[in-house]
Write a protein that holds these residues in place. Structure first.
Motif, mmCIF file in Angstrom:
data_model
loop_
_atom_site.group_PDB
_atom_site.id
_atom_site.type_symbol
_atom_site.label_atom_id
_atom_site.label_comp_id
_atom_site.label_asym_id
_atom_site.label_seq_id
_atom_site.Cartn_x
_atom_site.Cartn_y
_atom_site.Cartn_z
ATOM 1 N N SER A 216 -59.617 -16.229 -45.129
ATOM 2 C CA SER A 216 -58.860 -15.513 -46.154
ATOM 3 C C SER A 216 -59.799 -14.969 -47.233
ATOM 4 O O SER A 216 -60.912 -15.460 -47.424
ATOM 5 C CB SER A 216 -57.810 -16.435 -46.777
ATOM 6 O OG SER A 216 -58.422 -17.589 -47.341
ATOM 7 N N TRP A 217 -59.311 -13.978 -47.951
ATOM 8 C CA TRP A 217 -60.090 -13.315 -49.009
ATOM 9 C C TRP A 217 -60.187 -14.232 -50.225
ATOM 10 O O TRP A 217 -59.213 -14.830 -50.656
ATOM 11 C CB TRP A 217 -59.420 -11.997 -49.375
ATOM 12 C CG TRP A 217 -59.991 -11.279 -50.566
ATOM 13 C CD1 TRP A 217 -59.321 -10.922 -51.694
ATOM 14 C CD2 TRP A 217 -61.320 -10.788 -50.718
ATOM 15 N NE1 TRP A 217 -60.153 -10.245 -52.557
ATOM 16 C CE2 TRP A 217 -61.388 -10.145 -51.983
ATOM 17 C CE3 TRP A 217 -62.466 -10.828 -49.932
ATOM 18 C CZ2 TRP A 217 -62.552 -9.566 -52.456
ATOM 19 C CZ3 TRP A 217 -63.628 -10.244 -50.407
ATOM 20 C CH2 TRP A 217 -63.660 -9.624 -51.657
ATOM 21 N N GLU A 220 -59.838 -12.642 -55.586
ATOM 22 C CA GLU A 220 -58.778 -12.100 -56.442
ATOM 23 C C GLU A 220 -58.916 -12.541 -57.899
ATOM 24 O O GLU A 220 -58.135 -12.118 -58.758
ATOM 25 C CB GLU A 220 -57.411 -12.523 -55.920
ATOM 26 C CG GLU A 220 -56.996 -11.826 -54.646
ATOM 27 C CD GLU A 220 -56.882 -10.319 -54.801
ATOM 28 O OE1 GLU A 220 -56.397 -9.857 -55.856
ATOM 29 O OE2 GLU A 220 -57.295 -9.602 -53.876
ATOM 30 N N GLY A 240 -59.749 -8.312 -61.113
ATOM 31 C CA GLY A 240 -60.091 -8.903 -59.830
ATOM 32 C C GLY A 240 -61.594 -8.906 -59.641
ATOM 33 O O GLY A 240 -62.317 -8.175 -60.333
ATOM 34 N N TRP A 249 -60.341 -3.305 -52.994
ATOM 35 C CA TRP A 249 -59.766 -3.614 -51.686
ATOM 36 C C TRP A 249 -60.804 -4.254 -50.772
ATOM 37 O O TRP A 249 -61.038 -3.821 -49.644
ATOM 38 C CB TRP A 249 -59.167 -2.353 -51.049
ATOM 39 C CG TRP A 249 -58.173 -1.664 -51.927
ATOM 40 C CD1 TRP A 249 -58.370 -0.525 -52.658
ATOM 41 C CD2 TRP A 249 -56.837 -2.083 -52.213
ATOM 42 N NE1 TRP A 249 -57.244 -0.204 -53.376
ATOM 43 C CE2 TRP A 249 -56.275 -1.153 -53.111
ATOM 44 C CE3 TRP A 249 -56.059 -3.165 -51.788
ATOM 45 C CZ2 TRP A 249 -54.981 -1.262 -53.589
ATOM 46 C CZ3 TRP A 249 -54.766 -3.271 -52.265
ATOM 47 C CH2 TRP A 249 -54.238 -2.332 -53.158
ATOM 48 N N CYS A 297 -56.493 -14.570 -51.508
ATOM 49 C CA CYS A 297 -55.377 -13.832 -50.939
ATOM 50 C C CYS A 297 -55.381 -14.072 -49.426
ATOM 51 O O CYS A 297 -56.413 -13.885 -48.782
ATOM 52 C CB CYS A 297 -55.498 -12.344 -51.246
ATOM 53 S SG CYS A 297 -54.158 -11.337 -50.574
ATOM 54 N N LYS A 300 -50.515 -13.319 -43.959
ATOM 55 C CA LYS A 300 -49.464 -14.252 -43.548
ATOM 56 C C LYS A 300 -49.760 -14.896 -42.200
ATOM 57 O O LYS A 300 -49.834 -16.134 -42.094
ATOM 58 C CB LYS A 300 -48.120 -13.535 -43.523
ATOM 59 C CG LYS A 300 -46.963 -14.403 -43.034
ATOM 60 C CD LYS A 300 -45.641 -13.642 -43.069
ATOM 61 C CE LYS A 300 -44.517 -14.490 -42.494
ATOM 62 N NZ LYS A 300 -43.201 -13.790 -42.553
ATOM 63 N N CYS A 337 -48.728 -10.896 -47.206
ATOM 64 C CA CYS A 337 -49.862 -11.587 -47.826
ATOM 65 C C CYS A 337 -49.396 -12.333 -49.065
ATOM 66 O O CYS A 337 -48.278 -12.119 -49.550
ATOM 67 C CB CYS A 337 -50.988 -10.611 -48.180
ATOM 68 S SG CYS A 337 -50.522 -9.383 -49.416
ATOM 69 N N GLY A 338 -50.257 -13.218 -49.577
ATOM 70 C CA GLY A 338 -49.910 -13.978 -50.773
ATOM 71 C C GLY A 338 -51.154 -14.482 -51.488
ATOM 72 O O GLY A 338 -52.228 -14.593 -50.887
ATOM 73 N N LEU A 339 -51.003 -14.797 -52.766
ATOM 74 C CA LEU A 339 -52.105 -15.291 -53.587
ATOM 75 C C LEU A 339 -52.033 -16.809 -53.705
ATOM 76 O O LEU A 339 -50.951 -17.392 -53.696
ATOM 77 C CB LEU A 339 -52.055 -14.656 -54.976
ATOM 78 C CG LEU A 339 -52.146 -13.127 -55.048
ATOM 79 C CD1 LEU A 339 -52.080 -12.669 -56.486
ATOM 80 C CD2 LEU A 339 -53.397 -12.609 -54.363
#
Length: 386
Positions: A216-217, A220, A240, A249, A297, A300, A337-339
């Motif tokens: 995952s990223w 953020e 960010g 991005w 981030c 899913k 997606c989610g934080l």
């Protein structure tokens, strides 16, 4: 770089170069070894040894430092420490591993160029930030690794006779690492410093924890700059991590004048990037503190697969710290997606001017902590960003 006119010919300023061909930068004494035929181009630096790279008396300005090492391993790039002392102070204003000091983190190198630093071919280091002094200066290099270094090449270029008024600051640089960071406690790029000065920017490094968070990223988190008495909330805030270094991005490899990411190793999830505040100065008059959040981030389906594979039970949602995201919560999400809050391996070298030759920042961490978990460079053909 210092605002001076190229065509002016000052009467009172002299130029000096300190190197292995003239250790004390004395007039008329350079290049005399071996009858002047390249007799002392470099020097060894044994394990545990420290030496004075350059020193000078009186008022002046350190203009440029160039260094190249015969061995450029993580052990050397994190094991050799650069320290700088202004006006006879016993405590260094600059204390950082040599690689991080020259704007590349993680014990790795990459070719890049920006306004104040460069590494032309992944083999050498340059810095050109003007560093004024009033009574004198000293620059040292210490090999805190357990390995001997056979060849240490360097040039320290400075002038003597420069006059500095009361509004001229001293250059400082501070390195720190947290491995790992603490959940919901922002990583301090620069812990609180008292005095009047200017924040020049930073070199940051991240090794993402793929065992805990998968692929995952990690970036953020927002940069926060607390100025002149700020407490719970800062005066300056970014949007960010990649936004702070002027991209968006995600983050790939690039190097520009004031912002860049020389290392974007998506295979190992290691990133080294910088942001320099030249045209957009950050001044402080009483104190400053600079932080960045550790916020991730997730995609899913990617996180669902990771949680099922590893048994990760939940993620900490953004907010007051009480919210949780379970596997069932993520599977029920309507969006892709989610934080979430995360912990990773972060390091920073902060550069700043201060109205005094010393600061109250803590000393550098031990060698073992600086090199723990570093992997060094990998075959570029195996890198996703090659």
């Amino acid at each position: 770089m210092d605002g001076g006119d190229l065509f002016r010919l000052p009467d009172n300023i002299v130029t000096r170069w300190a190197s292995s061909e003239n250790f004390d930068a004395l007039p008329g004494q350079a290049g005399k070894a071996n009858f002047g035929r390249k007799g002392s181009a470099c020097r060894p630096l044994a394990a545990g040894e420290s030496f004075v790279m350059a020193h000078g008396e009186g008022s002046g300005t350190l203009r440029r430092i160039w260094v190249t090492l015969r061995e450029r391993s993580p052990e050397m790039l994190r094991g050799i420490v650069i320290r700088m002392y202004w006006d006879g102070a016993e405590k260094p204003a600059v204390e950082a591993p040599i690689g991080d000091f020259f704007c590349t983190a993680l014990g790795r190198l990459a070719p890049f160029e920006n306004a104040w630093f460069d590494n032309p071919e992944k083999r050498s280091h340059n810095i050109r930030i003007p560093m004024p002094f009033r009574k004198g200066f000293k620059v040292t290099a210490t090999n805190e690794s357990p390995k001997d270094l056979g060849m240490f090449f360097y040039d320290v270029n400075f002038t003597l006779g420069d006059e500095h008024g009361p509004d001229v600051g001293y250059f400082h640089a501070h390195y720190r690492r947290e491995n790992p960071t603490t959940l919901r406690r922002d990583f301090e790029i620069l812990p609180r410093v008292e005095g009047r000065g200017r924040f020049l920017g930073c070199c940051l490094g991240v090794i993402a924890d793929t065992k805990r968070w998968g692929r995952s990223w990690w970036g953020e988190g927002e940069v926060k700059v607390y100025l002149d008495g700020d407490t719970s909330l800062p005066t300056l805030a970014g949007t960010g991590t990649e936004d702070y270094v002027a991209t968006g991005w995600g983050q790939g490899c690039y190097s520009h004048l004031w912002h860049g990411c020389p290392i974007a190793d998506h295979e190992q999830m290691q990133f080294s990037f910088y942001r320099l505040h030249g045209p957009d100065p950050i001044y402080f008059h009483k104190d400053i503190r600079v932080t960045i959040q550790q916020i991730g981030c997730f995609g899913k389906q990617q996180m669902i697969d990771h949680m099922k594979e590893t048994g990760l039970r939940e993620l900490v949602a953004l907010g007051d710290g009480s919210g949780r995201l379970t596997l069932e919560d993520i599977e029920a999400m309507d969006y892709h997606c989610g934080l979430f809050e995360r912990e990773d391996d972060w390091c920073a070298t902060a550069y700043f001017y201060l109205d005094r030759p010393t600061n109250d920042l803590p000393p550098i961490e031990p060698y073992e902590a600086r090199v723990a978990g570093l992997t060094g460079d990998v075959d570029r053909s195996k890198r996703m960003d090659a």
